[in-house]
Design an enzyme around this catalytic site. Structure first.
Site, short mmCIF file in Angstrom:
data_model
loop_
_atom_site.label_atom_id
_atom_site.label_comp_id
_atom_site.label_asym_id
_atom_site.label_seq_id
_atom_site.Cartn_x
_atom_site.Cartn_y
_atom_site.Cartn_z
N ASP A 89 0.86 -1.19 0.00
CA ASP A 89 0.00 0.00 0.00
C ASP A 89 0.90 1.24 0.00
O ASP A 89 1.65 1.44 0.95
CB ASP A 89 -0.88 0.03 1.25
N LYS A 151 -7.18 3.01 -2.62
CA LYS A 151 -7.55 2.96 -1.21
C LYS A 151 -7.88 4.37 -0.75
O LYS A 151 -7.18 5.33 -1.09
CB LYS A 151 -6.37 2.39 -0.41
#
Length: 215
Positions: A89, A151
């Protein structure tokens, strides 16, 4: 629906101890979550604790600000994979985005994606810090970079995921990029609303207990 496989169970606070990481992984196994998400210094430990399970180890790079060099993000991502990370991420460079330096935003994400190959890459937009138009532009850039997920947030800013933001992201990327709802999702009911809105994963630091997850 069983939402356990939507959940990235997360502990990213700077004060997280080894004992807390052990507890995180134990709870993830107990509830059969999809993944745990930890800071890169704990990737090797989490990987060891989850051996023999299907639970993924996710870690963050360029976290939580996204303002470090691309080279630093690339190094951090590659080292994390060496240590056992299954997913990466990364935080988008918000300063570049707000400067309309879209070439640098594109390069930042692309270089990390190229460095990690087939390892899934989630790009954290930090939706509370950017406008609707900036969300759309960031999503368009993510499409060009072939990022795997978008995200909503790191959980370290003033607010997290919103259904409005999910709708904007979904309308922009359609089914070409998956979506992770992150930030402020602390109960089953909220998680289900985001799943109904089309997200593919839920990032939460709150244990959604196994007996509550099947609905």
């Amino acid at each position: 629906m069983n939402i356990s496989k939507y959940i990235d169970y997360t502990l990213l606070k700077s004060t997280a101890t080894e004992r807390e990481i052990i507890d995180l992984c134990y709870e993830a196994k107990k509830n059969n979550y999809y993944a745990v998400c930890v800071n890169s210094s704990y990737v090797a430990l989490a990987k060891q604790l989850l051996l023999g399970t299907s639970i993924k180890v996710c870690t963050v790079v360029g976290f939580p600000l996204g303002a470090m060099t691309t080279q630093a993000k690339v190094y951090e991502a590659k080292k994390a994979i060496e240590d056992g990370a299954s997913e990466i991420d990364m935080v988008i460079n918000l300063g570049f985005l707000k400067s309309k330096n879209y070439v640098s935003v594109l390069k930042d994400i692309t270089d990390v994606k190229l460095a990690i190959g087939n390892t899934p890459l989630k790009v954290i937009l930090e939706i509370s810090e950017i406008s609707k138009n900036e969300v759309i532009k960031a999503c368009e850039i993510c499409l060009d970079t072939r990022a795997d997920f978008i995200k909503t947030s790191s959980g370290f800013t003033k607010s997290g995921a919103t259904l409005t933001a999910i709708k904007i992201i979904k309308k922009t990327v359609k089914d070409e990029v998956k979506i992770v709802a992150s930030g402020g999702i602390n109960d089953i009911e909220t998680a289900l609303k985001f799943i109904d809105a089309g997200v593919h994963r839920i990032n939460t630091s709150v244990e959604l207990k196994a007996e509550s997850v099947s609905v």
